[in-house]
Write a protein that holds these residues in place. Sequence first.
Motif, PDB file in Angstrom:
ATOM      1  N   SER A 291      -2.285  -1.405  -0.525  1.00 39.43           N
ATOM      2  CA  SER A 291      -1.230  -0.432  -0.277  1.00 39.43           C
ATOM      3  C   SER A 291      -1.839   0.846   0.285  1.00 39.43           C
ATOM      4  CB  SER A 291      -0.489  -0.103  -1.583  1.00 39.43           C
ATOM      5  OG  SER A 291       0.134  -1.239  -2.114  1.00 39.43           O
TER       6      SER A 291
ATOM      7  N   LEU B 193       4.531   1.683 -14.551  1.00 40.75           N
ATOM      8  CA  LEU B 193       3.825   2.191 -13.374  1.00 40.75           C
ATOM      9  C   LEU B 193       3.128   1.061 -12.627  1.00 40.75           C
ATOM     10  CD1 LEU B 193       2.694   4.375 -11.541  1.00 40.75           C
ATOM     11  CD2 LEU B 193       0.895   4.785 -13.245  1.00 40.75           C
TER      12      LEU B 193
ATOM     13  N   PHE C 200       5.715  -0.911 -10.703  1.00 39.79           N
ATOM     14  CA  PHE C 200       6.176  -0.177  -9.530  1.00 39.79           C
ATOM     15  C   PHE C 200       5.113  -0.184  -8.429  1.00 39.79           C
ATOM     16  CE2 PHE C 200       9.575   2.267 -11.901  1.00 39.79           C
ATOM     17  CZ  PHE C 200      10.608   1.858 -11.070  1.00 39.79           C
ATOM     18  N   GLU C 201       3.866   0.058  -8.816  1.00 40.89           N
ATOM     19  CA  GLU C 201       2.781   0.080  -7.834  1.00 40.89           C
ATOM     20  C   GLU C 201       2.638  -1.254  -7.124  1.00 40.89           C
ATOM     21  OE1 GLU C 201      -0.347   3.371  -9.705  1.00 40.89           O
ATOM     22  OE2 GLU C 201      -0.508   1.265 -10.281  1.00 40.89           O
TER      23      GLU C 201
ATOM     24  N   ILE D 133       6.056   7.059  -5.403  1.00 39.95           N
ATOM     25  CA  ILE D 133       5.954   5.616  -5.231  1.00 39.95           C
ATOM     26  C   ILE D 133       7.058   5.204  -4.265  1.00 39.95           C
ATOM     27  CG2 ILE D 133       5.903   3.388  -6.411  1.00 39.95           C
ATOM     28  CD1 ILE D 133       5.426   5.012  -9.030  1.00 39.95           C
ATOM     29  N   HIS D 134       6.684   4.938  -3.038  1.00 42.20           N
ATOM     30  CA  HIS D 134       7.671   4.588  -2.018  1.00 42.20           C
ATOM     31  C   HIS D 134       8.032   3.109  -2.135  1.00 42.20           C
ATOM     32  CE1 HIS D 134       7.188   8.481   0.008  1.00 42.20           C
ATOM     33  NE2 HIS D 134       5.906   8.354  -0.278  1.00 42.20           N
TER      34      HIS D 134
ATOM     35  N   ALA E  97       5.104  -1.310  -4.322  1.00 40.33           N
ATOM     36  CA  ALA E  97       5.201  -0.111  -3.488  1.00 40.33           C
ATOM     37  C   ALA E  97       4.768  -0.390  -2.057  1.00 40.33           C
ATOM     38  CB  ALA E  97       4.349   1.006  -4.074  1.00 40.33           C
TER      39      ALA E  97
ATOM     40  N   LEU F 108       1.760   4.843  -1.587  1.00 40.59           N
ATOM     41  CA  LEU F 108       1.594   5.660  -2.782  1.00 40.59           C
ATOM     42  C   LEU F 108       1.021   7.009  -2.382  1.00 40.59           C
ATOM     43  CD1 LEU F 108      -0.053   2.903  -5.002  1.00 40.59           C
ATOM     44  CD2 LEU F 108       2.237   3.841  -5.351  1.00 40.59           C
TER      45      LEU F 108
END
Length: 289
Positions: free
Chosen positions: A157, A102, A105-106, A216-217, A109, A112
């Motif tokens: 983000s 996670l 990924f964050e 998560i884009h 990103a 979010l």
Amino acid sequence: MGFRTGISERQRRLGEELRRVRDAAGLPALEIGQAIGVKGPAISHIEAGRMGLSLERLNIWLDLCAVTDAEYRAGLTTLSQSNGKGWWIEYRPHVVPSALDLAEFEANATTLDAYETLLIPGLLQTKGYSEVIQGYNEKKVEFRHLRQKLLTGENTSPFRAVIHEAALHMMYGGPTVMREQLDHLIEMSNLPNVTIQILPFDCTTYASTETPFMLIHGPHTRLGTVLLEHPHGSTFMGDPEAVATFDRKFDRLRALALPPLSVATPASSSAHRDSLGLIQHIRYKVQGR
């Protein structure tokens, strides 16, 4: 190319994407293998994330499958070439692998989105609240708060959260902890990249609101990911249809939720007409306990 002893979610996702583009092109594994110079069985290992892929071989694969979208190719290149190393690696002995996935990924990103039912989203938790949720595990609490630098650091983000009103009434840690937590939500709403909305109890429309999730884009619309947490662990889903379904669901939840917190706009006379007014109303009740 040797087998990996552990497969990260990023590595697994790259393999899934390569399988998708191969299937879309209608090409057998044998043909791809011949083009990149590996035996047929190696393709299944690459698509399962068990084996890596050089940049040269990745480009041959994408060319053969007629992948022309430059942004999508760039996103796949990033997945392929990343070494997965970041601040989160130091916490490998202290948190579960999905937490490390996670954090990775964050870090990559573009946006979010989170929906929570009975908890304040981790990225918005105070230390006192996190201590209760994490069982007073110092390293886990530290890890969670380092994740929050996504919202306050140099390269922030955008983060949008819809929180069910039920989460605001849960007295985790007692009234003092919850008062601090509610104050923190108001404070965080001042950040230009943070949007917080409350889904009230008196919402009369059902929108499948029982399942918390995070969207998560990624750097491309085809590289978005959904995180679902359940008692047995965390599940990451990268299937485009699943991501699109949750994307629509989040938009629906935002439309049903109260207007976002904004200290710049005075709270309405009715505590249930906007998110700020509702939080202030609940905080007043908590203060009286």
